[in-house]
Write a protein that holds these residues in place. Sequence first.
Motif, mmCIF file in Angstrom:
data_model
loop_
_atom_site.group_PDB
_atom_site.id
_atom_site.type_symbol
_atom_site.label_atom_id
_atom_site.label_comp_id
_atom_site.label_asym_id
_atom_site.label_seq_id
_atom_site.Cartn_x
_atom_site.Cartn_y
_atom_site.Cartn_z
ATOM 1 N N GLY A 29 0.824 -1.204 0.000
ATOM 2 C CA GLY A 29 0.000 0.000 0.000
ATOM 3 C C GLY A 29 0.856 1.252 0.000
ATOM 4 N N LEU A 30 0.240 2.355 0.346
ATOM 5 C CA LEU A 30 0.902 3.652 0.328
ATOM 6 C C LEU A 30 2.102 3.653 1.277
ATOM 7 N N LEU A 31 3.219 4.193 0.826
ATOM 8 C CA LEU A 31 4.385 4.332 1.691
ATOM 9 C C LEU A 31 4.105 5.379 2.772
ATOM 10 N N PRO A 32 4.854 5.344 3.865
ATOM 11 C CA PRO A 32 4.693 6.397 4.878
ATOM 12 C C PRO A 32 4.807 7.790 4.252
ATOM 13 N N ASN A 33 3.770 8.583 4.413
ATOM 14 C CA ASN A 33 3.661 9.900 3.788
ATOM 15 C C ASN A 33 3.852 9.815 2.280
ATOM 16 N N GLY A 34 3.382 8.708 1.698
ATOM 17 C CA GLY A 34 3.478 8.533 0.257
ATOM 18 C C GLY A 34 2.574 9.448 -0.529
ATOM 19 N N ASP A 35 1.621 10.095 0.154
ATOM 20 C CA ASP A 35 0.745 11.068 -0.505
ATOM 21 C C ASP A 35 1.186 12.506 -0.248
ATOM 22 N N PHE A 36 2.280 12.679 0.513
ATOM 23 C CA PHE A 36 2.884 13.983 0.785
ATOM 24 C C PHE A 36 1.930 14.961 1.480
ATOM 25 N N GLU A 37 0.934 14.418 2.163
ATOM 26 C CA GLU A 37 0.021 15.311 2.884
ATOM 27 C C GLU A 37 0.682 15.920 4.112
ATOM 28 N N GLN A 38 1.710 15.251 4.650
ATOM 29 C CA GLN A 38 2.511 15.846 5.715
ATOM 30 C C GLN A 38 3.639 16.637 5.065
ATOM 31 N N GLY A 39 3.664 17.926 5.308
ATOM 32 C CA GLY A 39 4.608 18.777 4.605
ATOM 33 C C GLY A 39 5.604 19.456 5.499
ATOM 34 N N PRO A 40 6.494 20.240 4.915
ATOM 35 C CA PRO A 40 7.514 20.956 5.685
ATOM 36 C C PRO A 40 6.932 22.164 6.416
ATOM 37 N N ASP A 41 7.660 22.616 7.442
ATOM 38 C CA ASP A 41 7.316 23.879 8.102
ATOM 39 C C ASP A 41 7.632 25.034 7.160
ATOM 40 N N GLU A 42 6.941 26.147 7.344
ATOM 41 C CA GLU A 42 7.177 27.304 6.489
ATOM 42 C C GLU A 42 8.620 27.781 6.579
ATOM 43 N N VAL A 50 11.437 23.569 -1.312
ATOM 44 C CA VAL A 50 11.808 22.979 -0.030
ATOM 45 C C VAL A 50 13.317 23.120 0.121
ATOM 46 N N MET A 51 13.750 23.750 1.220
ATOM 47 C CA MET A 51 15.154 24.097 1.374
ATOM 48 C C MET A 51 15.934 23.120 2.252
ATOM 49 N N SER A 52 15.252 22.371 3.084
ATOM 50 C CA SER A 52 15.940 21.459 3.998
ATOM 51 C C SER A 52 15.823 20.026 3.480
ATOM 52 N N PRO A 53 16.889 19.230 3.515
ATOM 53 C CA PRO A 53 16.838 17.862 2.974
ATOM 54 C C PRO A 53 15.898 16.928 3.729
ATOM 55 N N ASN A 54 15.552 17.240 4.956
ATOM 56 C CA ASN A 54 14.672 16.384 5.757
ATOM 57 C C ASN A 54 13.370 17.071 6.120
ATOM 58 N N ALA A 55 12.994 18.077 5.333
ATOM 59 C CA ALA A 55 11.817 18.878 5.677
ATOM 60 C C ALA A 55 10.508 18.137 5.456
ATOM 61 N N ILE A 56 10.442 17.255 4.446
ATOM 62 C CA ILE A 56 9.218 16.494 4.185
ATOM 63 C C ILE A 56 9.272 15.213 5.004
ATOM 64 N N PRO A 57 8.361 15.028 5.955
ATOM 65 C CA PRO A 57 8.413 13.842 6.817
ATOM 66 C C PRO A 57 8.511 12.549 6.021
ATOM 67 N N GLN A 58 9.370 11.636 6.479
ATOM 68 C CA GLN A 58 9.615 10.303 5.917
ATOM 69 C C GLN A 58 10.474 10.326 4.654
ATOM 70 N N TRP A 59 10.798 11.512 4.129
ATOM 71 C CA TRP A 59 11.546 11.602 2.877
ATOM 72 C C TRP A 59 12.823 12.399 3.060
ATOM 73 N N GLU A 60 13.832 12.074 2.253
ATOM 74 C CA GLU A 60 15.013 12.902 2.085
ATOM 75 C C GLU A 60 14.986 13.464 0.670
ATOM 76 N N ILE A 68 3.947 21.405 -3.682
ATOM 77 C CA ILE A 68 2.885 22.053 -4.438
ATOM 78 C C ILE A 68 1.523 21.763 -3.817
ATOM 79 N N GLY A 69 0.728 22.804 -3.649
ATOM 80 C CA GLY A 69 -0.635 22.636 -3.191
ATOM 81 C C GLY A 69 -1.595 22.560 -4.357
ATOM 82 N N SER A 70 -2.735 21.927 -4.166
ATOM 83 C CA SER A 70 -3.735 21.803 -5.217
ATOM 84 C C SER A 70 -4.183 23.182 -5.683
ATOM 85 N N GLY A 71 -4.199 23.368 -6.998
ATOM 86 C CA GLY A 71 -4.600 24.644 -7.558
ATOM 87 C C GLY A 71 -3.453 25.620 -7.764
ATOM 88 N N HIS A 72 -2.240 25.195 -7.455
ATOM 89 C CA HIS A 72 -1.075 26.070 -7.669
ATOM 90 C C HIS A 72 -0.963 26.398 -9.158
#
Length: 376
Positions: A29-42, A50-60, A68-72
């Motif tokens: 199934g979906l990987l941890p945060n595979g839908d990228f709904e958990q995002g970086p801090d502003e 995204v400026m930090s290599p570990n800013a997106i949870p579960q990803w480098e 990108i947000g929907s409608g961008h």
Amino acid sequence: MTTGRSRCVALFVLVAVAAQAASAVVSDGLLPNGDFEQGPDESQMKDTRVMSPNAIPQWEISGFVEYIGSGHTQDDMILPVPEGARAVRLGNDATIRQELCVIRQAYYSITFTAARSCAQAEALNVSVTPDFGVLPIQTVYTSSGWDSYSWAFKAKHSTVWLSIHNPGHEENPACGPLVDFIAIKALHPPHHVQAGNMLRNGDFEEGPHIFPDVPWGVLVPPMSEDLYSPLPGWMVLSDTKVVKYVDAAHHAVPRGARAVELVAGMECALVQEARTVPGRAYRLSFSVGDGANGCEGTLGVDVYAGQTRATASYESRGTGGHRRVELDFEAAEGLTRVVFHSSNYHMKPDGTLCGPVVDDVSLVPVHRHAARRLRM
């Protein structure tokens, strides 16, 4: 009073439990945060980058990665997100990667959804060291612009890094594919043929993960013979085109829960080789139909069994249905290649590519007098 021995035992148990949790094998199934709904801090972003290599949870990440947000919008063009509210865009030399705990020597398929945003010849390099595949995404097979792709690997270690990389370099460094919904599925390749069918996975029931809320199926990309197929038993031969793996939840499937739609005309072939006895007669049987997805007209399939060729067709109204076809032939060699490709190019009313659905393929020996006949 707690003794030193009891404290050590308790500590050992806690460490063991923590280690087991940390090394849990990834589930289908979906990987941890595979839908990228958990995002970086502003604070970890500059505009959408995204400026930090570990800013997106579960990803480098590395390179030019945007969140990108929907409608961008970009240059008056809306960048849609297929499901949920967020996705990532991989710009120049950008990579996202995640560490996975897997079963060593096991086979896995990766499914992810991607869309082109700028260049005409965008591609993605998907890898689990030492295996990699470059997936062309310039052809769009849906009206939304998003397609789901699959890729397979054999785990050489119990811990691996899955990486998705954009090798492109555009004048605008942000240009590159949008990526969302990344999932994994353990494959069970049918190494041996089943009784009554000399072909492996002839019913196509074993294949990559299909997202339940995505109606367009999964594309199986071209591959060379030394790679692992996300559609076990089968190879997809082409330069850039694909076949589509579809499910009964969103398409008309002749039998079972899965089938293949030949969406790329004569530019792509679905292939499997079977051991045969030269001079012996065999029967190749399969179902051909339409997926109830609005693909109308005469849907033809060119089928080859060794040196024997035939064309089978289905008159489609785009609402579903199929017919059974049998091709009898005499094997010329000890290895017979079975090949399917669409006889023509087809489009739905919305302009997207479609084609005949093939399912329930079997190859069996028959009496010699039956050879070289096509039955429908």
